[in-house]
Design a protein around this motif. Structure first.
Motif, PDB file in Angstrom:
ATOM      1  N   LEU A  19     110.516 -60.078  12.808  1.00 21.73           N
ATOM      2  CA  LEU A  19     110.057 -59.828  14.176  1.00 21.73           C
ATOM      3  C   LEU A  19     110.682 -60.818  15.160  1.00 21.73           C
ATOM      4  O   LEU A  19     111.076 -60.438  16.268  1.00 21.73           O
ATOM      5  N   VAL A  43     101.149 -56.578  11.083  1.00 21.12           N
ATOM      6  CA  VAL A  43     102.264 -55.890  10.419  1.00 21.12           C
ATOM      7  C   VAL A  43     102.153 -56.061   8.912  1.00 21.12           C
ATOM      8  O   VAL A  43     102.310 -55.106   8.148  1.00 21.12           O
ATOM      9  N   LEU A  78     104.670 -50.574  13.288  1.00 23.91           N
ATOM     10  CA  LEU A  78     105.001 -51.187  14.576  1.00 23.91           C
ATOM     11  C   LEU A  78     104.268 -50.485  15.723  1.00 23.91           C
ATOM     12  O   LEU A  78     103.797 -51.146  16.660  1.00 23.91           O
ATOM     13  N   GLU A  82     101.640 -52.230  18.180  1.00 22.22           N
ATOM     14  CA  GLU A  82     101.797 -52.176  19.631  1.00 22.22           C
ATOM     15  C   GLU A  82     100.536 -51.637  20.310  1.00 22.22           C
ATOM     16  O   GLU A  82     100.189 -52.057  21.413  1.00 22.22           O
TER      17      GLU A  82
END
Length: 124
Positions: A19, A43, A78, A82
């Motif tokens: 990341l 994650v 992801l 988010e």
């Protein structure tokens, strides 16, 4: 250290590095330090959880499905991250950035799988 704790530690490290690298490469991928820690944990948690679900439901011997599934799984992880982390802390903007970040995190996950030889065996 047990095999499971070692596996989690390696996974956290790989996710943090991938990341951070993706945020360094792509200007349209914004991540703030405080939220970075939460994003790495999310994650890792989502990847491990969703991977277990996929392994339990998909024929593991279908390599093409495994590669495509890994990419889809990474994109889903992801996207969920988010959605959970506020936009001011974790934001991926644009299709090109999304594709690039997914590929970087996915490739790091593949490398992690090769390094983590003592990962717990999937349940049958």
């Amino acid at each position: 250290m047990t095999a499971l704790l070692k596996s989690i530690a390696i996974s956290l490290t790989v996710n943090a590095l991938s990341l951070a690298f993706a945020a360094w490469i792509f200007r349209s991928f914004n991540i703030r330090f405080g939220w970075f820690v939460l994003a790495v944990v999310l994650v890792t948690l989502l990847t491990v959880t969703l991977r277990e679900i996929v392994i339990g439901t998909v024929n593991r011997f279908a390599r093409g499905y495994t590669i495509a599934g890994g990419l889809v799984l990474t994109a889903l992880v992801l996207l969920l991250t988010e959605l959970v982390v506020p936009e001011t802390g974790f934001y991926i903007d644009g299709w090109g950035t999304w594709i690039g970040v997914v590929l970087i995190v996915w490739a790091a996950g593949i490398a992690y799988g090769e390094v983590d030889k003592k990962a717990p065996a999937p349940r049958k």
